[in-house]
Design an enzyme around this catalytic site. Structure first.
Site, short mmCIF file in Angstrom:
data_model
loop_
_atom_site.label_atom_id
_atom_site.label_comp_id
_atom_site.label_asym_id
_atom_site.label_seq_id
_atom_site.Cartn_x
_atom_site.Cartn_y
_atom_site.Cartn_z
N SER A 75 32.79 51.27 41.25
CA SER A 75 34.23 51.24 41.01
C SER A 75 34.99 51.68 42.26
CB SER A 75 34.59 52.17 39.85
OG SER A 75 34.42 53.53 40.23
N SER A 93 -12.83 54.27 43.48
CA SER A 93 -12.41 53.22 44.41
C SER A 93 -13.58 52.32 44.79
CB SER A 93 -11.79 53.84 45.67
OG SER A 93 -10.57 54.47 45.37
N HIS A 153 -0.40 54.31 60.30
CA HIS A 153 0.54 55.38 60.63
C HIS A 153 -0.02 56.10 61.84
CE1 HIS A 153 3.47 58.49 60.38
NE2 HIS A 153 2.74 59.38 59.73
N GLU A 162 21.08 58.60 37.60
CA GLU A 162 21.85 57.46 38.08
C GLU A 162 21.63 57.16 39.56
OE1 GLU A 162 25.95 57.58 36.90
OE2 GLU A 162 25.46 58.07 34.82
N TYR A 188 -9.55 52.32 49.83
CA TYR A 188 -9.20 51.22 48.93
C TYR A 188 -8.15 51.69 47.93
CZ TYR A 188 -10.02 46.69 46.70
OH TYR A 188 -9.89 45.40 46.21
#
Length: 336
Positions: A251, A52, A107, A230, A25
């Protein structure tokens, strides 16, 4: 190209009358359980005692031990960390599986690398949302969805594909689209992405850039801003609209620098190294190493983690983030 399924492709939900046990959970577990319940599924949660357990109870679920949940369920979705799954499966899930049950994963690691070996009389498939649990839940609640992958590993009943699509529909993924894959493809591409790009590749690139500037005499604080801080701005632009959107948004100077300098940093030798990483995933070298490391108590994992946490970029970053209260980690550092 991948085949994609949508809501219109799930004409009959073959799991609506079945009991689904969500094992775990955490991030994905809470999202799967709540979305399925909201879509009318009969859901129980299987856990070991702890926070959990209390959280699932607070959210209104019937909570049982893993063994008790597995015993009463028709569908068992395992949403535990990869390294915990084999032990829990062998001790608490496998003894309680019945013919015709469905064993489900988000998975494919443990099935693909033979750490979990399902019996021949159960269906085995995966449904893997391509986003964190909180996003799976939030988008569902807003009427949208996160896309997902699905794959069938073993079709004991003849309707495993229908079951997988019904489960995906239950968590809302068919609203966005569900892509068909295999356990092999999902596992190997997921591991490669983590190692070569998303985690390993990015962290190595960020540290190398930071070190290059600092070694050249630039202030570590500026190196941190330019090479790590950044990065989010750029990744967000790519996330929203691909490389094209990022290049459109920065830019022209930055875009030209991208064109002329990027290929000199990530070279053909880098791609060859990526090929080696992929080959070690494909032949099981990585999996065997990680499994052995975990069984040994993770000595190298912990030592490397401790060393990395004291890298200069981390020391500088901690100080700079104190200047930015708007930057808060989603997960408390040091929890692992």
């Amino acid at each position: 190209m991948a085949k994609v399924y949508y809501e219109k492709d799930v004409t009959v939900n073959v799991l609506k009358e079945k009991k689904v046990a969500i094992i775990g959970y955490g991030s994905q577990g809470h999202a799967h359980a709540q979305n399925l319940r909201d879509n009318g599924f009969d859901v129980v949660v299987g856990l070991r005692k702890g926070k959990s357990w209390d959280k699932a109870k607070e959210d209104g679920f019937s909570v049982y031990t893993v063994a008790e949940a597995a015993k009463q369920a028709d569908v068992v979705m395992i949403l535990l960390p990869d390294e915990l799954q084999p032990e829990v499966y062998e001790a608490e899930i496998a003894p309680n599986l019945q013919a015709g049950n469905s064993l489900v994963f988000a998975h494919g690691f443990n099935v693909h690398f033979d750490q979990v070996k399902p019996p021949a009389n159960v269906d085995v498939f995966l449904v893997a949302p391509k986003g964190p649990g909180h996003l799976v839940r939030r988008t569902f609640s807003e009427g949208g969805a996160v896309p997902a992958l699905f794959a069938v590993y073993q079709d004991a009943t003849g309707v495993a594909t229908e079951k997988a699509l019904s489960y995906a529909d239950g968590i809302g993924a068919t609203r966005a689209g569900v892509l068909e894959t295999t356990f092999k493809e999902e596992t190997e591409t997921d591991l490669f992405g983590e190692q070569a790009v998303l985690c390993g590749g990015v962290t190595a690139l960020v540290k190398a850039g930071f070190e290059t500037l600092v070694d050249a005499g630039y202030q570590p604080e500026l190196a941190y801003f330019e090479c790590l801080h950044e990065l989010k701005l750029i990744v967000d632009l790519m996330y929203e609209g691909g490389l094209e959107n990022m290049r459109y948004s920065v830019s022209d100077t930055a875009q030209w620098g991208d064109f002329v300098s990027g290929p000199r940093v990530v070279t053909e030798d880098t791609k060859k190294a990526m090929g080696t990483v992929l080959a070690e995933i494909q032949d099981g070298t990585f999996a065997r190493g990680w499994i052995a490391e975990h069984k040994a108590g993770r000595p190298n994992f912990h030592a490397t983690n401790e060393k990395e946490n004291e890298h200069e970029i981390e020391v500088v970053g901690r100080k700079l983030r104190e200047m930015m209260p708007f930057v808060q980690p989603r997960v408390k550092v040091g929890m692992k």
